[in-house]
Scaffold this active site. Structure first.
Site, PDB file in Angstrom:
ATOM      1  N   LYS A  67       0.767  -1.149   0.057  1.00 51.97           N
ATOM      2  CA  LYS A  67       0.156  -0.009   0.009  1.00 51.97           C
ATOM      3  C   LYS A  67       0.829   1.208  -0.052  1.00 51.97           C
ATOM      4  CE  LYS A  67      -1.985  -0.603   3.945  1.00 51.97           C
ATOM      5  NZ  LYS A  67      -1.629  -1.784   4.692  1.00 51.97           N
ATOM      6  N   ARG A 127      -9.144   0.980   9.332  1.00 54.25           N
ATOM      7  CA  ARG A 127      -8.757  -0.238   9.367  1.00 54.25           C
ATOM      8  C   ARG A 127      -9.820  -1.103  10.178  1.00 54.25           C
ATOM      9  NH1 ARG A 127      -2.557   0.438   9.457  1.00 54.25           N
ATOM     10  NH2 ARG A 127      -1.853  -1.688   8.864  1.00 54.25           N
ATOM     11  N   ARG A 178      11.582  -5.972   4.187  1.00 55.43           N
ATOM     12  CA  ARG A 178      11.152  -4.586   4.369  1.00 55.43           C
ATOM     13  C   ARG A 178      12.051  -3.785   5.250  1.00 55.43           C
ATOM     14  NH1 ARG A 178       4.897  -2.829   4.978  1.00 55.43           N
ATOM     15  NH2 ARG A 178       5.128  -3.148   7.107  1.00 55.43           N
ATOM     16  N   ARG A 205      11.491  -2.691  11.171  1.00 52.85           N
ATOM     17  CA  ARG A 205      10.476  -2.325  11.989  1.00 52.85           C
ATOM     18  C   ARG A 205      10.569  -3.602  12.937  1.00 52.85           C
ATOM     19  NH1 ARG A 205       5.543  -0.104   8.762  1.00 52.85           N
ATOM     20  NH2 ARG A 205       4.593  -1.729  10.168  1.00 52.85           N
ATOM     21  N   ARG A 251      -0.532  -9.554  12.894  1.00 49.35           N
ATOM     22  CA  ARG A 251      -0.933  -8.642  12.332  1.00 49.35           C
ATOM     23  C   ARG A 251      -1.884  -8.975  11.068  1.00 49.35           C
ATOM     24  NH1 ARG A 251       4.279  -5.642  10.669  1.00 49.35           N
ATOM     25  NH2 ARG A 251       2.857  -3.925   9.511  1.00 49.35           N
TER      26      ARG A 251
HETATM   27  P1  ADP Z   1       1.201  -2.007   7.726  1.00 50.71           P
HETATM   28  O1  ADP Z   1       0.429  -1.539   6.766  1.00 50.71           O
HETATM   29  O2  ADP Z   1       2.285  -2.427   7.296  1.00 50.71           O
HETATM   30  O3  ADP Z   1       0.597  -2.690   8.685  1.00 50.71           O
HETATM   31  P2  ADP Z   1       1.502   0.325   9.302  1.00 50.71           P
HETATM   32  O4  ADP Z   1       2.716   1.457   9.294  1.00 50.71           O
HETATM   33  O5  ADP Z   1       0.539   1.120   8.451  1.00 50.71           O
HETATM   34  O6  ADP Z   1       2.033  -0.769   8.614  1.00 50.71           O
HETATM   35  O7  ADP Z   1       0.883   0.212  10.646  1.00 50.71           O
HETATM   36  C1  ADP Z   1       1.622  -0.115  11.567  1.00 50.71           C
HETATM   37  C2  ADP Z   1       0.868  -0.366  12.973  1.00 50.71           C
HETATM   38  O8  ADP Z   1       0.489   1.021  12.979  1.00 50.71           O
HETATM   39  C3  ADP Z   1      -0.487  -1.156  12.841  1.00 50.71           C
HETATM   40  O9  ADP Z   1      -0.046  -2.537  12.950  1.00 50.71           O
HETATM   41  C4  ADP Z   1      -1.173  -0.951  13.931  1.00 50.71           C
HETATM   42  O10 ADP Z   1      -0.690  -1.119  15.328  1.00 50.71           O
HETATM   43  C5  ADP Z   1      -1.143   0.764  13.980  1.00 50.71           C
HETATM   44  N1  ADP Z   1      -1.981   1.460  12.963  1.00 50.71           N
HETATM   45  C6  ADP Z   1      -1.640   2.024  11.966  1.00 50.71           C
HETATM   46  N2  ADP Z   1      -2.798   2.243  11.442  1.00 50.71           N
HETATM   47  C7  ADP Z   1      -3.857   2.127  12.231  1.00 50.71           C
HETATM   48  C8  ADP Z   1      -5.237   2.209  12.028  1.00 50.71           C
HETATM   49  N3  ADP Z   1      -5.898   2.938  11.203  1.00 50.71           N
HETATM   50  N4  ADP Z   1      -5.913   1.561  13.028  1.00 50.71           N
HETATM   51  C9  ADP Z   1      -5.380   1.035  14.285  1.00 50.71           C
HETATM   52  N5  ADP Z   1      -4.080   0.853  14.300  1.00 50.71           N
HETATM   53  C10 ADP Z   1      -3.380   1.341  13.186  1.00 50.71           C
END
Ligand code: ADP
Ligand code: ZN
Length: 210
Positions: free
Chosen positions: A13, A88, A123, A156, A167
């Site tokens: 994404k 999400r 990554r 990360r 996840r």
């Molecule tokens: P990825 O898309 O690879 O999971 P992100 O950087 O988007 O990585 O998100 C990393 C973490 O940040 C998620 O696993 C969650 O803990 C938190 N997070 C990010 N966006 C949200 C969201 N919209 N709602 C809840 N938690 C979020």
């Protein structure tokens, strides 16, 4: 154009968001990057989010909804934006609707779970500006260094294999139902993630024009 990018963690994404962002000249809003930045600067919100994030769980809705509602009010979002990693959950999508934000398109990048786990181990992310890279698919010009700012590239904590599985489970339980939510509104466009980033991007751009 107001866009949402959906997809499992590690589906690419973020990379697609960057391509669209350059193409349409609209900002990408990544909740993950905002939370990581808050964490780095040691804000209260960042500290609250850390335990969830490190465990591979979603941060509570009220926290991320608060972040997004503030961010979307800023000047640079007035001509359009790309949401990467938000919503999400169904309540997060409902919150966007009740803020009066009209979404034009939702692009869902689909990649099978088996591939995700393999991809995520490669990554890397810039410790300074958050730009993401991949040891195989998006190689930095200079090893271990960010193309954009020269920052150090790191893995990360939540990209470690056990956390990745958690996840993915969170994604299937909480995020995948959003496909139905936006399909009903006629806004869902599915893009099959390809081996080559450029091929996925071509499909993404096609979906944008559809
Ligand atoms: P990825 O898309 O690879 O999971 P992100 O950087 O988007 O990585 O998100 C990393 C973490 O940040 C998620 O696993 C969650 O803990 C938190 N997070 C990010 N966006 C949200 C969201 N919209 N709602 C809840 N938690 C979020
Ligand atoms: Zn950087």
């Amino acid at each position: 154009m107001n866009l949402i990018l959906l997809g499992a963690p590690g589906a690419g994404k973020g990379t697609q968001a960057e391509m669209i962002s350059k193409h349409l000249n609209i900002p990408t809003i990544s909740t993950g990057n905002i939370i990581r930045a808050a964490l780095k600067s040691g804000t209260e919100m960042g500290l609250k989010a850390k335990s969830y994030m490190d465990a591979g769980q979603l941060v509570p809705d009220e926290v991320v909804i608060g972040i997004i509602s503030e961010r979307l009010k800023e000047e640079d979002c007035q001509n359009g934006f790309i949401l990467d990693g938000f919503p999400r959950t169904i309540p997060q999508a409902e919150a966007l609707d009740s803020m009066g934000i009209v979404i034009d398109k939702v692009i869902d990048i689909e990649v099978p779970d088996e591939k995700i786990a393999a991809r995520m181990s490669g990554r890397r992310v810039c410790e300074n500006c958050g730009t993401s890279y991949h040891l195989l698919y998006k190689i930095p010009r200079e090893e271990g260094k960010c193309n954009e700012c020269g920052g150090t590239l790191v893995q990360r904590k939540d990209d470690h294999p056990d956390t990745v599985l958690k996840r993915l489970t969170e994604y299937h339980n909480q995020t995948e139902p959003l496909k139905g939510y936006y399909e009903k509104q006629g806004k869902l466009f599915i893009v099959e993630g390809q081996e080559e980033v450029a091929d996925t991007t071509a499909l993404t751009f096609k979906a944008l024009e559809a």
